[in-house]
Design a protein around this motif. Structure first.
Motif, PDB file in Angstrom:
ATOM      1  N   ARG A   1     -18.084   4.482  -4.076  1.00  0.00           N
ATOM      2  CA  ARG A   1     -18.774   4.841  -2.832  1.00  0.00           C
ATOM      3  C   ARG A   1     -18.146   6.060  -2.018  1.00  0.00           C
ATOM      4  O   ARG A   1     -17.131   6.814  -2.825  1.00  0.00           O
ATOM      5  N   GLU A   2     -18.541   6.443  -1.037  1.00  0.00           N
ATOM      6  CA  GLU A   2     -18.139   7.670  -0.151  1.00  0.00           C
ATOM      7  C   GLU A   2     -16.519   7.645  -0.428  1.00  0.00           C
ATOM      8  O   GLU A   2     -15.888   8.872  -0.830  1.00  0.00           O
ATOM      9  N   PHE A   3     -15.853   6.528  -0.276  1.00  0.00           N
ATOM     10  CA  PHE A   3     -14.347   6.760  -0.304  1.00  0.00           C
ATOM     11  C   PHE A   3     -14.022   5.832  -1.353  1.00  0.00           C
ATOM     12  O   PHE A   3     -14.585   4.815  -1.730  1.00  0.00           O
ATOM     13  N   ALA A   4     -12.964   6.164  -2.301  1.00  0.00           N
ATOM     14  CA  ALA A   4     -12.510   5.331  -3.216  1.00  0.00           C
ATOM     15  C   ALA A   4     -11.153   4.711  -2.806  1.00  0.00           C
ATOM     16  O   ALA A   4     -10.547   5.190  -1.946  1.00  0.00           O
ATOM     17  N   ASP A   5     -10.954   3.474  -3.208  1.00  0.00           N
ATOM     18  CA  ASP A   5      -9.722   2.486  -2.833  1.00  0.00           C
ATOM     19  C   ASP A   5      -8.879   3.116  -4.068  1.00  0.00           C
ATOM     20  O   ASP A   5      -9.207   2.871  -5.034  1.00  0.00           O
ATOM     21  N   GLU A   6      -7.969   4.137  -3.622  1.00  0.00           N
ATOM     22  CA  GLU A   6      -7.120   4.647  -4.485  1.00  0.00           C
ATOM     23  C   GLU A   6      -6.330   3.798  -5.277  1.00  0.00           C
ATOM     24  O   GLU A   6      -6.124   4.010  -6.629  1.00  0.00           O
ATOM     25  N   PRO A   7      -5.272   2.670  -4.741  1.00  0.00           N
ATOM     26  CA  PRO A   7      -4.593   2.048  -5.783  1.00  0.00           C
ATOM     27  C   PRO A   7      -5.482   1.257  -6.601  1.00  0.00           C
ATOM     28  O   PRO A   7      -4.909   1.200  -7.669  1.00  0.00           O
TER      29      PRO A   7
ATOM     30  N   LEU B   1       1.013  -1.252   0.161  1.00  0.00           N
ATOM     31  CA  LEU B   1      -0.052  -0.229  -0.078  1.00  0.00           C
ATOM     32  C   LEU B   1       0.771   1.380   0.143  1.00  0.00           C
ATOM     33  O   LEU B   1       0.664   2.327  -0.558  1.00  0.00           O
TER      34      LEU B   1
ATOM     35  N   PHE C   1     -18.146  -0.788  -5.686  1.00  0.00           N
ATOM     36  CA  PHE C   1     -18.034  -1.004  -4.292  1.00  0.00           C
ATOM     37  C   PHE C   1     -16.811  -0.417  -3.972  1.00  0.00           C
ATOM     38  O   PHE C   1     -16.449   0.441  -2.878  1.00  0.00           O
ATOM     39  N   PHE C   2     -15.638  -0.488  -4.968  1.00  0.00           N
ATOM     40  CA  PHE C   2     -14.249   0.207  -4.630  1.00  0.00           C
ATOM     41  C   PHE C   2     -13.993   1.272  -5.081  1.00  0.00           C
ATOM     42  O   PHE C   2     -13.049   2.337  -4.646  1.00  0.00           O
TER      43      PHE C   2
ATOM     44  N   PHE D   1      -9.648  -7.342   2.455  1.00  0.00           N
ATOM     45  CA  PHE D   1      -8.417  -7.764   2.767  1.00  0.00           C
ATOM     46  C   PHE D   1      -8.002  -7.358   4.363  1.00  0.00           C
ATOM     47  O   PHE D   1      -8.818  -6.875   4.940  1.00  0.00           O
TER      48      PHE D   1
END
Lengths: 676, 274, 342
Positions: free
Chosen positions: C113-119, C70, C109-110, C255
């Protein structure tokens, strides 16, 4: 840079195949191989995480030399020169028999061959052994006496089609999960399962018959089954007459073992034994599966031969869909035995005492070879304490944590003049070494492993060795320094081994490459042997061995009223050096514990699950959490052995089997106290 | 790119030993940009200790214009154990704020009951401070605080000082008293009869061990508190704080983003009320 | 107007063009014997322009690998951290419709939504997806058609290819796809009515006796807790926690993170984690909100077949059968569905 490297799992003896997913020299994951004949796309939780320990920051990368009690990093040149110098000094001073080599069931066949050759040809010592001593040496000696070959008689793929599987002293779900999958499939296909185990393991939940005998009462149980089978005329008279010898001698002993007579020894109702005997005998496709629950006893060899007796009495061996399956514990413990990393045999179980065999190896290797059998690992420890052994070269094994009676092993290793340990992590044994040589993991080398169904399978290099050298290369570099050059190339090593070994004649990288190859492979074009003893046992006639029940070396008494047994669990592997470095595995079971029956817990006054208790034996004591479960028989305790900081083997008994010298891990007397 | 997983540096400015196993850390964020300091009562942050990992902690301080915030840490596992070994001026990682807030708007003009157990006072502290800061906007305040022993209570001086607030009462209880203890003994529920508010219109906010929450809610319902007016701050194993890692997932909700503060009515829907 | 069409010969040229347009050309490759696994064919080659079956692991493994750093830890002591950014552009070629649908769900989902999973978002943003519709069922256990995820993708691709005897009919799914066709006009023709007819026949052949699952009913059955308790008991007993299902499932994204430190430096890794483990929900200190093993597995199924129907209007099982074909307990999500809606 990205590649998928097909290789063989480094954990148990099942031999699953997967790809290592390598990206920019980092192994990021594991992808199962659906075309692998052993695992067919299935893996257990350890296999799915087999990539994680390889590049863990704790890996040893540089040789360590101990100076004033502290390890200092050294260059390869310096460390190898030093090792070679000390080896030749000790050899010169005390003779070659003061040296011993312990090879590794975790290393490849080729490396075991090289280590064995190094020990015998370069050092000139007969003392070569490895950790099979502590797991399946009883299988090798037992099945060899009964059948003429000390390995599994049949293949995994027959299991799903069995009518009846007798599982005794083995927990396939946890210890050999992808064989466990085949047992699960057999159950789903309608097979009848008989489970005999002091613990109600998962297959017992779906078993037709579950037998909860006391640890160490297996011979009584099996003899009683044979007794009932013969009394009821359920035995295979034709098979006995045509394929075996010694039945009358067997009956002479077994006739006294009626199911009723063994009630006290086994703790079992006679009816249960009769039902199990009938089920096993009368089904057409019946097999026996066993593991360390049978071998790790002072009567390990006898246990194994008893099962061979049972299989032969009913004719459930020597044909397809039958047989005796010893579930081997380590990725290459079968192979290490096969490669002659045992004190009494060369590769392919050719006796060292056979002159013609020895001559063959002497001619090939150009040296005079020791003419007698060497010490077993068990004896080596004793000889170290006594002082006749001065130096051990241990590769990839952590005796301090794996051998019974830890305190005795520490004493043995500390009394050596020189201890070399080759390891991938700094194990407890390595901490005692004078020199630690950083070895390579399975992902850093080419070679083969041999799994429990006698199948050679390829191991392929995914990344370069972190330390710069494979284990085979290290051994060969030392050998070169001692004036006996050995070629470390794995392909050449396997070819050399095959050329010297009748049962492996047809083995080569090319042949193994596609789908593996099951030995015996007696000639170049031979297709391999899924089922052994077809039509004829390897020794000619199968030999019934009359065996009497003997209690464990230590039985419960007033002071130590419990029987303590030990074993492996799903999430960890042996000393846990690898699995405790996998986050998910460690998280499932971070610490040691002891299983005990609720009745025993109540008597002890334990209120909550997980209460701390002290387990004590005559050798040591350990404070662990109690796991109270009705899955274990009253009066029996069970502990896993994976936790280096809470080591179960301080408790176990180093009493051993007189034939194969295996330790009695599965039964000793213990007591338990509440900790406030 | 704004990688939400990448924590910012925060320096420990002050460490207060609350109890034998609880410390309160005052942290100063080095880089004030970003949202971390814009937290609201009830929200939490992820605290990173490289080498040990990351864990969620609810803000124990009231949002203010400074670059500082507080968390209280109970020594339980390896990360919290390592936290307890830290010293002033040491640096940790921090990211957030995450999760929902307590329903401060809904609480206005109503009587309030706060129930805390042990370290559970930490998440309630900012909301109680908020209430007292705007004292006139809220009705009567009852605070029930229980701990295992008197020595396990945190923020003791501040809790005592709340007695001076208008129309407020504080009730303390312990499971195991010592010689100095003159107060009540037993679970928090034993103090409920002393509460002088109308349950049918009041709002209750709870935080504490799961068992305490379970029994306290049970008794509150008996007192006729309304299901939608009982709020609890839930604790779950979580690794990301932003609704991705899945650990805190319950029936389609994520405790980290949909919670951690749920009304009892919501909890019932999620099947996590007992 | 008829859809674009490309011949097999021209497809080879297009692949060459695409390879030169990206850093990694992620395509199905034949590994040992019959194993198909997506890998980078840009330098090594070996891509299969067309293939039977599906990859052992979904190509999503390149967006969310089993283990992934990460960020870098420059100094653990001082909490000095540095981002790691994967700047590579990727073309995913030959992705099956089930895996395309999984990517659509993963995006919801990734990323959205409110937060993005940046990677994940970064890698997605730099990726192009060329789907390959299925002409045959990839395995006897697959049931993408029942889950509405195959044999043809409805959305989520830049281009989709459907095989017919002369070549491939092309569906354009995005501007990016439009651009690829536009920039390589000389390679594309128009599909003939015969091609279209053939494509329809293939589709009809695939789903001869479609047993569409009423997944709303399924979700409701689960929500009402009216699945036979014995079904969950059986599943709980079969699961031996291998974690294969959550590793291979293209819509499982759970994860965990762990720090790997050597001296003062190292990195924070995230790695695949999921429902089967008891430790997945167990809290520090040992208390477990879901103590029973069968409930861990139930959560896996309920997430996909019940809660996601609520949230996305579609189950997040795409019927690829990977979990079925890797389960040492012989658990089948398909069988569960049948038993649940029975």
């Amino acid at each position: 840079m990205m590649k998928h490297v097909l290789t063989t799992c480094p954990y148990c003896g099942v031999g699953c195949g997967f790809y290592l997913d390598v990206r920019d020299n980092r192994i990021v994951g594991v992808i199962p191989s659906k075309s692998n004949p052993v695992s067919k796309g299935y893996l257990c939780v350890k296999g799915w995480h087999a990539h994680e320990p390889v590049q863990h920051p704790d890996r040893l990368k540089k040789p360590l030399i101990k100076q004033n009690g502290k390890f200092k990093e050294a260059s390869w040149e310096a460390a190898l020169d030093y090792v070679a110098k000390r080896l030749s000094q000790i050899k010169a001073k005390y003779g070659p028999e003061a040296l011993a080599v312990c090879t590794s069931a975790r290393c490849t066949n080729e490396e075991n061959f090289l280590m064995m050759k190094f020990g015998r040809a370069c050092l000139g010592t007969p003392h070569v052994d490895h950790c099979a001593r502590t797991c399946h040496s009883a299988t090798v000696s037992g099945l060899n006496q009964s059948f003429g070959s000390g390995a599994s008689t049949n293949s995994y793929d027959e299991l799903p089609f069995m009518d009846c599987i007798l599982i005794i002293g083995s927990n396939p779900t946890e210890a050999h999960p992808i064989v466990g999958w085949r047992v699960r499939t057999a159950i789903d296909n309608g097979a009848k399962i008989i489970v005999c185990d002091p613990r109600r393991i998962l297959p017992a939940e779906n078993a037709s018959i579950y037998i909860q005998q006391y640890p160490g009462s297996d011979i009584a149980l099996i003899n009683a089954m044979i007794n009932y089978i013969v009394t009821e005329h359920l035995h295979d008279e034709k098979f006995i007459a045509e394929r075996t010898e010694g039945f009358d001698e067997l009956w002479e002993v077994v006739k006294d073992y009626t199911p009723e007579s063994v009630k006290d020894i086994t703790g079992l109702e006679p009816e249960l034994i009769k039902k199990a005997a009938r089920l096993y005998a009368t089904n057409k496709r019946s097999c026996i599966m066993y593991s360390l629950g049978m071998t790790e006893h002072t009567v390990g060899t006898d246990n194994v031969m008893s099962m061979a007796n049972l299989a032969m009495v009913t004719g459930h061996v020597g044909k397809e869909f039958s047989g005796v399956y010893p579930m081997r514990g380590q990725n290459n413990v079968q192979g290490a035995c096969d490669m002659g990393a045992l004190p009494n045999v060369y590769p392919g179980y050719q006796p060292v005492t056979d002159e013609a065999v020895r001559k063959k190896f002497e001619d090939a290797w150009g040296v005079k070879l020791p003419s007698k059998a060497g010490f077993t690992l068990t004896d080596m420890m004793q000889k170290a304490i006594e002082g006749s052994l001065k130096c051990f070269y241990i590769i990839g094994e952590d005796q301090v944590r794996t051998d019974p009676d830890t305190h005795m092993i520490e004493r043995a290793l500390k009394s050596l003049e020189f201890l070399i340990v080759q390891e991938i992590f700094l194990s407890e044994t390595a901490k005692l070494a004078h020199v630690v040589l950083p070895g390579a993991s399975y992902a850093e080398k080419d070679g083969t492993f041999t799994c429990a169904e006698r199948r050679f399978q390829r191991v392929r290099k995914a990344i370069e060795p972190l330390s710069g050298k494979t284990d085979g290369e290290i051994v060969c570099e030392i050998s070169r320094r001692l004036g006996y050059p050995i070629d470390p190339d794995p392909k050449n090593a396997l070819d050399e081994m095959a050329s010297l070994t009748p049962i492996f004649q047809g083995v080569s990288f090319e042949r193994v490459d596609t789908n593996g190859l099951q030995w015996p492979v007696p000639s170049k074009g031979h297709p391999g042997t899924p089922v052994v003893h077809l039509g004829k046992f390897r020794r000619g006639l199968g030999k019934f061995m009359p065996i009497k029940n003997k209690p464990p070396a230590e039985v419960p008494d007033e002071e130590y009223p419990f029987i303590l047994s030990t074993g492996r669990m799903l999430f960890h592997y042996n000393t846990g050096t690898m699995t405790r470095r996998v986050s998910n595995l460690l998280r499932e079971y971070p610490r040691n514990f002891v299983q005990m029956n609720p009745a025993d817990a109540e008597q002890l006054g334990l209120k909550a699950q997980g209460s701390r208790v002290k387990v004590k034996t005559r050798r040591g004591e350990l404070v662990v959490a109690a796991e109270v479960t009705d899955k274990i028989k009253k009066g029996v305790l069970w502990m896993p052995f994976h936790f280096s900081d809470e080591p179960t083997n301080v408790l176990t008994n180093s009493a051993f089997d007189p034939v194969c010298k295996i330790g009695e891990y599965k039964a000793c007397a213990a007591k338990i106290e509440k900790v406030k | 790119m704004r990688n939400e997983y990448l924590p910012k540096q925060a320096v420990i400015e002050k460490i207060v030993d609350e109890t034998a196993d609880v410390k309160t850390f005052t942290l100063r964020v080095k880089d004030k940009s970003g949202d971390l300091l814009k937290y609201k009562p009830g929200q939490f942050m992820m605290l990173s200790l490289p080498g040990y990992g990351e864990a969620p902690f609810t803000f124990a301080s009231s949002p203010a214009k400074s670059s500082r915030f507080q968390i209280s840490v109970k020594k339980i596992g390896s990360l919290t154990g390592a936290m307890h070994n830290l010293k002033v001026k040491d640096t940790v990682g921090a990211r957030g704020p995450y999760g929902n807030t307590f329903p401060l708007d809904k609480m206005k003009k109503r009587d309030l009951l706060f129930v805390a157990g042990g370290i559970g006072m930490a998440p309630l502290r900012p909301v109680i401070q908020q209430v007292f800061k705007n004292r006139k906007s809220y009705g009567r305040v009852e605070i029930v605080y229980g701990a295992r022993t008197p020595k396990d209570m945190i923020y003791t001086d501040e809790v005592k000082s709340w007695r001076d607030e208008a129309d407020t009462d504080i009730h303390l209880t312990v499971d195991v008293p010592d010689e100095s203890w003159g107060g009540a003994c037993g679970v928090v529920c034993v103090l409920f009869p002393k509460i002088k508010i109308n349950p049918q219109t009041s709002i209750a906010v709870l935080c504490g061990p799961p068992l305490m929450i379970k029994f306290a809610i049970f008794d509150m319902l008996k007192l006729r508190f309304k299901e939608e007016n009982i709020y609890a701050s839930l604790e779950r194993y979580m690794k990301c704080g932003i609704g991705k890692c899945g650990h805190c997932y319950v029936k389609g909700k994520y405790v980290c983003t949909d919670g951690p503060n749920f009304s009892y009515a919501e909890m019932k829907k999620l099947g996590i009320a007992s | 107007m008829n859809r674009p069409f490309i011949t097999r010969e021209h497809l080879k040229v297009l692949i060459k063009v695409l390879k030169s347009s990206c850093d990694e050309f992620i395509a199905p490759r034949r590994e040992h014997l019959t194993d198909i696994v997506f890998g980078d064919a840009k330098t090594g080659g070996g891509e299969l322009p067309d293939y039977d079956g599906n990859s052992v692991i979904s190509p999503r493994a390149f967006l969310l690998p089993q283990t992934e750093p990460l960020f870098e830890i420059k100094s653990a002591r001082r909490s000095e951290l540095a981002p790691i950014e994967d700047k590579r552009t990727r073309v995913f070629y030959g992705v099956r419709p089930c895996d395309i649908k999984a990517l659509v769900l993963m995006r919801e989902f990734f990323i959205e939504r409110e937060f993005a999973d940046e990677p994940y978002k970064t890698k997605m943003g730099r990726s192009t997806f060329i789907a390959l519709a299925c002409s045959k069922r990839c395995s006897a256990k697959a049931f993408c058609d029942e889950m509405g995820a195959g044999p043809v993708a409805k959305s989520g691709f830049d281009l989709q290819m459907r095989a017919v005897s002369r070549g491939y009919i092309i569906d354009i799914g995005s501007e990016k796809g439009e651009k690829i066709v536009g920039e390589n006009k000389r390679l594309f023709k128009r599909a003939s009515p015969q091609d279209e007819k053939e494509a329809k026949a293939v589709l009809k052949d695939f789903t001869k006796e479609p047993e569409k699952i009423d997944y709303k009913k399924l979700a409701k059955t689960m929500a009402n807790d009216s699945v036979e308790p014995s079904v969950w008991d059986d599943i709980g007993q079969r699961c031996v926690i291998c974690s294969g299902c959550v590793t291979l499932c293209p819509t499982c994204g759970c994860f965990s993170v762990v720090d790997r430190i050597s001296g003062d430096r190292g990195e924070r890794l995230r790695y695949c984690d999921g429902c089967p483990y008891a430790g997945f929900t167990r809290m520090a200190g040992g208390s477990a909100p879901f103590p029973l093993h069968k409930d861990h597995i139930r959560r896996f199924f309920e997430h996909k077949l019940n809660h996601d129907v609520d949230r996305y209007g579609t189950p997040s099982c795409v019927g690829c059968a990977r979990c079925i074909e890797t389960c040492p307990g012989n658990i089948s999500i398909r069988k569960l569905i049948r038993e649940a809606v029975k």
